[in-house]
Every structure is written in structure tokens, then in C-alpha cells.
Design a protein around this motif. Structure first.
Motif, mmCIF file in Angstrom:
data_model
loop_
_atom_site.group_PDB
_atom_site.id
_atom_site.type_symbol
_atom_site.label_atom_id
_atom_site.label_comp_id
_atom_site.label_asym_id
_atom_site.label_seq_id
_atom_site.Cartn_x
_atom_site.Cartn_y
_atom_site.Cartn_z
ATOM 1 N N SER A 48 0.857 -1.180 0.000
ATOM 2 C CA SER A 48 0.000 0.000 0.000
ATOM 3 C C SER A 48 0.892 1.227 0.000
ATOM 4 C CB SER A 48 -0.936 0.009 1.208
ATOM 5 O OG SER A 48 -0.186 -0.002 2.404
ATOM 6 N N TRP A 55 -14.579 7.230 -0.592
ATOM 7 C CA TRP A 55 -13.178 6.987 -0.955
ATOM 8 C C TRP A 55 -12.452 6.214 0.140
ATOM 9 C CZ3 TRP A 55 -12.298 12.691 -2.753
ATOM 10 C CH2 TRP A 55 -12.711 12.827 -4.072
ATOM 11 N N TYR A 98 -12.246 5.448 -19.281
ATOM 12 C CA TYR A 98 -13.137 4.555 -18.542
ATOM 13 C C TYR A 98 -13.792 3.543 -19.483
ATOM 14 C CZ TYR A 98 -17.733 3.121 -16.845
ATOM 15 O OH TYR A 98 -18.846 2.399 -16.532
ATOM 16 N N SER A 156 -8.316 -3.817 -9.724
ATOM 17 C CA SER A 156 -7.319 -2.762 -9.856
ATOM 18 C C SER A 156 -7.695 -1.732 -10.916
ATOM 19 C CB SER A 156 -5.954 -3.374 -10.176
ATOM 20 O OG SER A 156 -6.015 -4.135 -11.373
ATOM 21 N N LEU A 157 -8.059 -2.186 -12.126
ATOM 22 C CA LEU A 157 -8.398 -1.248 -13.184
ATOM 23 C C LEU A 157 -9.686 -0.477 -12.894
ATOM 24 C CD1 LEU A 157 -7.381 -3.132 -16.449
ATOM 25 C CD2 LEU A 157 -6.310 -1.132 -15.420
ATOM 26 N N PHE A 176 -8.174 -2.336 -4.591
ATOM 27 C CA PHE A 176 -7.118 -2.320 -5.599
ATOM 28 C C PHE A 176 -6.582 -3.728 -5.865
ATOM 29 C CE2 PHE A 176 -6.909 2.205 -4.539
ATOM 30 C CZ PHE A 176 -6.795 2.749 -5.809
ATOM 31 N N ALA A 236 -10.953 0.258 -9.994
ATOM 32 C CA ALA A 236 -10.684 1.173 -8.891
ATOM 33 C C ALA A 236 -9.841 2.353 -9.355
ATOM 34 C CB ALA A 236 -9.979 0.427 -7.757
ATOM 35 N N THR A 237 -8.833 2.095 -10.174
ATOM 36 C CA THR A 237 -8.000 3.188 -10.680
ATOM 37 C C THR A 237 -8.818 4.159 -11.511
ATOM 38 O OG1 THR A 237 -6.074 1.730 -10.710
ATOM 39 C CG2 THR A 237 -5.958 3.734 -12.028
ATOM 40 N N SER A 238 -9.656 3.623 -12.403
ATOM 41 C CA SER A 238 -10.509 4.476 -13.219
ATOM 42 C C SER A 238 -11.446 5.302 -12.359
ATOM 43 C CB SER A 238 -11.299 3.616 -14.213
ATOM 44 O OG SER A 238 -12.198 4.389 -14.950
ATOM 45 N N TYR A 239 -11.998 4.676 -11.320
ATOM 46 C CA TYR A 239 -12.947 5.378 -10.448
ATOM 47 C C TYR A 239 -12.260 6.495 -9.669
ATOM 48 C CZ TYR A 239 -15.680 6.180 -6.216
ATOM 49 O OH TYR A 239 -16.334 6.763 -5.177
ATOM 50 N N PHE A 240 -11.130 6.192 -9.033
ATOM 51 C CA PHE A 240 -10.485 7.185 -8.181
ATOM 52 C C PHE A 240 -9.946 8.353 -8.995
ATOM 53 C CE2 PHE A 240 -10.412 3.806 -4.961
ATOM 54 C CZ PHE A 240 -10.761 4.532 -3.834
ATOM 55 N N ILE A 241 -9.394 8.100 -10.166
ATOM 56 C CA ILE A 241 -8.858 9.194 -10.984
ATOM 57 C C ILE A 241 -9.984 10.091 -11.480
ATOM 58 C CG2 ILE A 241 -7.711 9.732 -13.160
ATOM 59 C CD1 ILE A 241 -5.907 7.352 -12.732
#
Length: 387
Positions: A165, A306, A233, A319-320, A315, A322-327
């Protein structure tokens, strides 16, 4: 240059950050060649600095146009003023370039000493005035604040080895945010003067005020920016077979609550503009305060989501997504926070009695930005929570 970089193309099968390797890889000769090229290329830069030093010491000044060129980049004094031209240059059908009412400079013709001075001014006459608003230090400070902020994100360290992390370096991030706010405040306090030429074409925006046109241009750039994020996305969504079903990863109730709060904040923003037009000071203050509170409520719900997702190991499993969502939602959250900062500024002015005597265009421009932020969320809510 070629000795340095061309061997790197031939080393395409060599992984990055390799310090040692066996002779059987046949990478040694190519790396040696690139290393020699690097030393030669680096040493050659000394000639550049020597040439700069010698040119500044020896020989006559080159003047504003040593090449006898006729293009615009050479139609300025040396060094050029911060604003370039006092009057926007115009081009005739035969290639003549005119600066205001001065004599034209025909395409390909010889030049007198007039070349190099904007607005037709003479080499022996007065020079053009400096526009001091072009010498602002705040953009430099803003760029430095951005560097500090991303440096804090970059030099963080893993918080736990298993599972891995990431823990950013928060002191630098906080310094970047503080410097960014200071630079934005200082930049907003400056006076900007725009000198416009009356002989340029203004259609089709003749009836649109310049400030509103600037806001719409900015929002157009924002549409492109969020379009890239949403397009990413869609790319991730269509190519990830393990995308979670709707309602399993992102709580639909949270998404609906944020949508309701943000749409209501658009209503209060409209009520603020209507109150200003009607001269209702208390209605203006209450509406702006409601917009600020609703924006804070949106970020509060979003921050809770968040932190909840961040501590759930999302993650690792997705992973993908979550990354798309957070960005995407993080970028949108930054825009909401920026709108809240604008609201605080507007609210402070409203308390002092502004925007009630016909000077409410600032509220209208803020409304355009705030409604755009709401429209973006109208797209993000179904994409992440419902589909």
C-alpha cells in the motif's frame, strides 16, 4: 547524438533498470557504444556554452533582424517586449504585413530600419510601452507549487510490504497546496488589461462579451479533459472481463445522494443569480451559503466513500476499475472544491453588498462553471453506479 541513442533501439529486448547482465546477452558492446556517445554528446555541450560566452563578448550586436527576414517572429525589437505587438498585425492579399497605421512590409521586399518595431514606430522614435501585467510572478509560483505537490506524490513510500500500500509524503503535498492557494489568490488580485484591435473580425461572437467567451472557451477545454477521462473509462470497461456488477463495488445509495445534493446546489446557484438581479441581498447570501454547504456535503459523502473503498482492498481485487474510479471522481472532486473556493469569494463580496447594482456578471460566470461540474457528475453517476 546518433552514437548515444541509436544503440538503444537495438537494445529493445533489454529490460529497464538492469545494472548487471551476463556476456551471453550481447548487450555489452551496444551499451559501451551508447556510453561513449553520451560522453561525446555531453562534452559537445561545452562548445555551446563557449559559443554563448564568446558571442556575448566579441563582435558587434546582431540587431533585431540579422537575417533580413520578413516574417512576424523577426518583426519585433530585441529583446521583445512581454506583450509582443501593441496592435494585432494584419495581412494583405499580396503578403504585406501592417502594424496599425504604419507602412506595410511587403512579402519578400527589402527592409529599412523600420523592421523590428511594432505598431509602425521608428527605430529613432519612441518605443512601445511595457505591459507590466505580463511580468506577473504568480504563474511561476503556481508552477513551483504544482511541482512540489506532485513531488510529494512521487517520493512517497510503501506503508506496508504485504499487501503493498502506498503512503504519499504529506508534508510536501500540503506545502504544494498552500503555495498553490497563495499563488491563485495573488493572481486573482492582479489587474489585467487587454488591448484589442478594432479592425479584426469579431463574427460570430460579436454580441458575446469577452469574459463570457473566455469562460465558454475554458469550459470547452474542460469538456475535452473530462472526455479523455470518460473515454479511458470506456476503454478499461470494455476490455476488463472482471468488472464488478452494478451495485457490488460502488454503493448506489451514495451515488444517488451525491447526485441529489449536487443538482440541488445548481438550483441554489441559480437562485443566487436571480436574487442579485432582483437586488435581494439576504436571498443572495442565503443562496450562496446553500451552494457552499451542498458542495461541502457532496465532498463529505464522496470522501467517506473513498476512504471506505480504499480500506477494503479494492485495488487488489479490481485494480483497473478502482483506478478508473479514483482518478475520474477525484478529478471531479477537485473541480467541486475549486467551485467551493469561488463560492467563498463570492459570499464574502455579497456580504459587503456587491452584485446588487447590475454588477452580477461574475455570478453568471460562476454559474456556468458550477452547472458544468454538475453535468459532468450526471454522466459519472450512471457510468460507475448504475451500469
Amino acid at each position: 547524438f546518433q552514437v548515444l541513442y541509436f544503440p538503444m533501439f537495438l537494445l529493445l529486448d533489454m529490460p529497464r533498470r538492469i545494472v548487471t547482465y551476463t556476456p551471453q546477452t550481447d548487450w555489452g558492446l551496444l551499451n559501451l557504444t551508447a556510453t561513449l556517445g553520451g560522453f561525446i554528446f555531453g562534452g559537445a555541450q561545452l562548445l555551446l556554452f563557449y559559443n554563448l560566452y564568446r558571442s556575448s563578448r566579441v563582435g558587434p550586436p546582431s540587431g533585431p533582424n540579422p537575417w533580413e527576414a520578413w516574417t512576424l517572429e523577426w518583426a519585433l525589437p530585441s529583446p521583445p517586449p512581454p506583450h509582443d505587438f501593441d496592435v494585432i498585425p494584419t495581412f494583405q492579399a499580396d503578403g504585406t504585413i501592417r502594424f496599425g497605421s504604419g507602412p506595410g512590409l511587403p512579402n519578400g521586399s527589402g527592409h529599412s530600419n523600420e523592421i523590428g518595431y511594432p505598431n509602425g514606430s521608428s527605430v529613432h522614435g519612441s518605443t512601445s510601452p511595457l505591459h507590466h501585467e505580463g511580468l506577473s510572478p504568480w504563474p511561476v509560483l503556481m508552477a513551483f507549487a504544482t511541482f512540489i505537490f506532485f513531488l510529494g506524490l512521487t517520493i512517497g513510500k510503501p506503508a506496508n510490504p504485504q499487501p503493498v500500500s502506498y503512503q504519499p509524503f504529506w508534508p510536501l503535498i500540503a506545502d504544494g497546496v498552500i503555495l498553490g492557494i497563495i499563488s491563485l489568490f495573488g493572481y486573482s488580485r492582479e489587474t489585467f488589461t487587454v488591448h484589442e484591435d478594432m479592425h479584426v473580425e469579431s463574427w460570430p461572437f460579436k454580441q458575446v462579451p469577452n469574459m463570457k467567451l473566455g469562460i465558454w472557451t475554458f469550459l470547452g477545454a474542460e469538456v475535452i479533459f473530462f472526455g479523455v477521462l470518460i473515454g479511458s473509462y470506456f476503454f478499461v470497461r470494455t476490455n476488463d472481463a472482471a468488472w464488478p456488477p452494478a451495485g457490488t463495488l460502488f454503493d448506489i445509495r451514495n451515488g444517488f445522494a451525491m447526485t441529489l445534493v449536487l443538482l440541488t446546489s445548481s438550483l441554489t446557484a441559480i437562485m443566487a443569480l436571480a436574487s442579485a438581479r432582483a437586488g435581494n441581498r439576504s436571498g443572495l447570501i442565503v443562496s450562496l451559503g446553500g451552494t457552499l454547504i451542498l458542495g461541502a456535503a457532496f465532498l463529505y459523502i464522496k470522501a467517506g466513500e473513498w476512504f471506505s473503498l480504499g480500506g477494503s482492498g479494492v485495488f487488489q481485487n479490481y485494480s483497473l476499475p478502482a483506478t478508473s474510479y479514483f482518478i475520474t471522481t477525484g478529478t471531479h472532486g477537485v473541480h467541486v472544491f475549486a467551485g467551493m473556493c469561488m463560492t467563498v469569494y463570492l459570499l464574502a463580496n455579497a456580504i459587503r453588498g456587491k452584485y446588487l447594482n447590475g454588477d452580477h456578471t461574475t455570478l453568471e460566470h460562476f454559474g456556468l462553471y458550477w452547472h458544468f461540474v454538475d453535468i459532468v457528475w450526471v454522466f459519472l453517476f450512471p457510468l460507475f453506479y448504475l451500469i
